[in-house]
Design a protein around this motif. Structure first.
Motif: not given
Length: 366
Positions: A66-85
């Motif tokens: 939609g209108d949101d940007l997601y980052l899909l990985r965290g530290r050391d490549g772990i699968r985790a999402r961040t919603l970053l405007p």
């Protein structure tokens, strides 16, 4: 929980557990303090973000829903999402981060862009006060800034900052009390500091370079997958031969100032000669050199920004796009009129060899 970067950037953590606060402290230093105004950045931690119904990717780690940007990985490549405007970076930025990310992605870049939008210049540098003179040591990454700081710590200098120093138009330097990364080869030249480390830490630091060297040697003798694994492991092991030490342990509790007057600029560089040299240079010359350094420091975040522009071509982030012009103006305004010298040294170097050349310059000022 609130974090306050000297009133320049205010950060509020929402729904944070103890480990989440520890994550922030590792990233930006122990700047916990109640805010006197609204936050510039909020970071909300959640166990899990809602699963988007449909995502369009720009690379494996970045996507739009939609209108949101997601980052899909965290530290050391772990699968985790961040919603970053991204479009609000430099203004009011509200980040939502899954706890398992292990860090808040691009947080330091966002903080620095926010400071820049307020007329404060974040500079990759070390800073200290020595015999009443405020010294800013700057240059390209791994050029010798921290080495200069450590060399003067043993001479009674007062700590202002390391890694990132924030400069204001009134000629002041402001730092963060984050731990200083000290490498094994540096500790070998600082016996008093080394002796204060736990025995297990000292043993680990001694062993890692030898283990990395052995892995490199074995990789040359083997073939196929084992050799490939060892070749990848060797530099990882070598990069672990360091320890992060609080400034108070390096300088002493009473010598951690975090603020100082900007009197002198030292551009630190390594060269291919055996001696340490120092020569006067125009402050404007240092400002011009550091423009490229700051651009390089922001490179990872700019990759994210290009992904954002690919996914949302109609949207812009003024705080990101205006940053180079703001940096140029502030570099000129703050550094151009300062007395400055280029300090060049061999690599590897003896920390004490940096002291006399810089002292000779500062003595003329005091």
């Amino acid at each position: 929980m609130d974090f306050d970067l000297h009133g320049f950037v205010r950060i509020r953590v929402l729904d944070g557990q103890d480990r989440d606060v520890e994550t922030l402290v590792r990233q930006i230093g122990p700047l916990i303090a109640p805010l006197t105004g609204d936050p510039d950045i909020t970071v909300r931690f959640v166990d899990e973000l809602p699963e988007p119904r449909r995502m369009v990717h720009a690379g494996p780690d970045c996507a739009a829903a939609g209108d949101d940007l997601y980052l899909l990985r965290g530290r050391d490549g772990i699968r985790a999402r961040t919603l970053l405007p991204v479009e609000t970076v430099g203004q009011r930025c509200d980040i939502v981060c899954e706890r398992r990310t292990g860090h808040v992605p691009h947080l330091l870049a966002i903080i620095n862009l926010t400071a820049l939008s307020k007329g404060v210049l974040p500079l990759h540098a070390s800073a200290f006060t020595y015999r009443g003179v405020g010294v800013l040591a700057t240059g390209w990454a791994k050029g010798g800034k921290t080495e200069t700081l450590l060399a003067f710590a043993a001479r009674g200098a007062r700590y202002v900052g390391d890694e990132w120093v924030y400069l204001t138009a009134d000629g002041r330097m402001h730092g963060i009390p984050e731990p200083i990364r000290v490498w094994q080869w540096q500790l070998e030249q600082l016996p008093a500091l080394r002796a204060g480390l736990p025995r297990g830490t000292r043993a680990r630091l001694r062993a890692l370079p030898a283990v990395a060297s052995s892995a490199t040697h074995l990789a040359g003798l083997l073939h196929g997958l084992p050799a490939s694994v060892l070749r990848r492991a060797a530099p990882v092991l070598a990069r672990q031969a360091n320890v992060r030490i609080p400034p108070a342990q390096v300088f002493g509790d009473l010598a951690v100032a975090l603020h100082g007057r900007l009197d002198h600029v030292v551009l630190v560089e390594s060269h291919d000669r055996e001696e340490v040299s120092v020569e006067p240079v125009p402050g404007a010359w240092v400002a011009a050199r550091m423009r490229a350094s700051l651009e390089d420091e922001r490179a990872l975040f700019l990759t994210l920004y290009r992904q954002f522009r690919f996914l949302f071509p109609e949207r812009r982030a003024p705080g990101v796009e205006d940053a180079p012009a703001l940096e140029c103006r502030l570099l000129e305004q703050i550094l151009a009129g300062r007395e400055a010298h280029a300090l060049r040294h061999p690599h590897p170097l003896r920390l004490e060899s940096l002291v006399a050349p810089v002292e000779s310059v500062l003595e003329r000022m005091s």
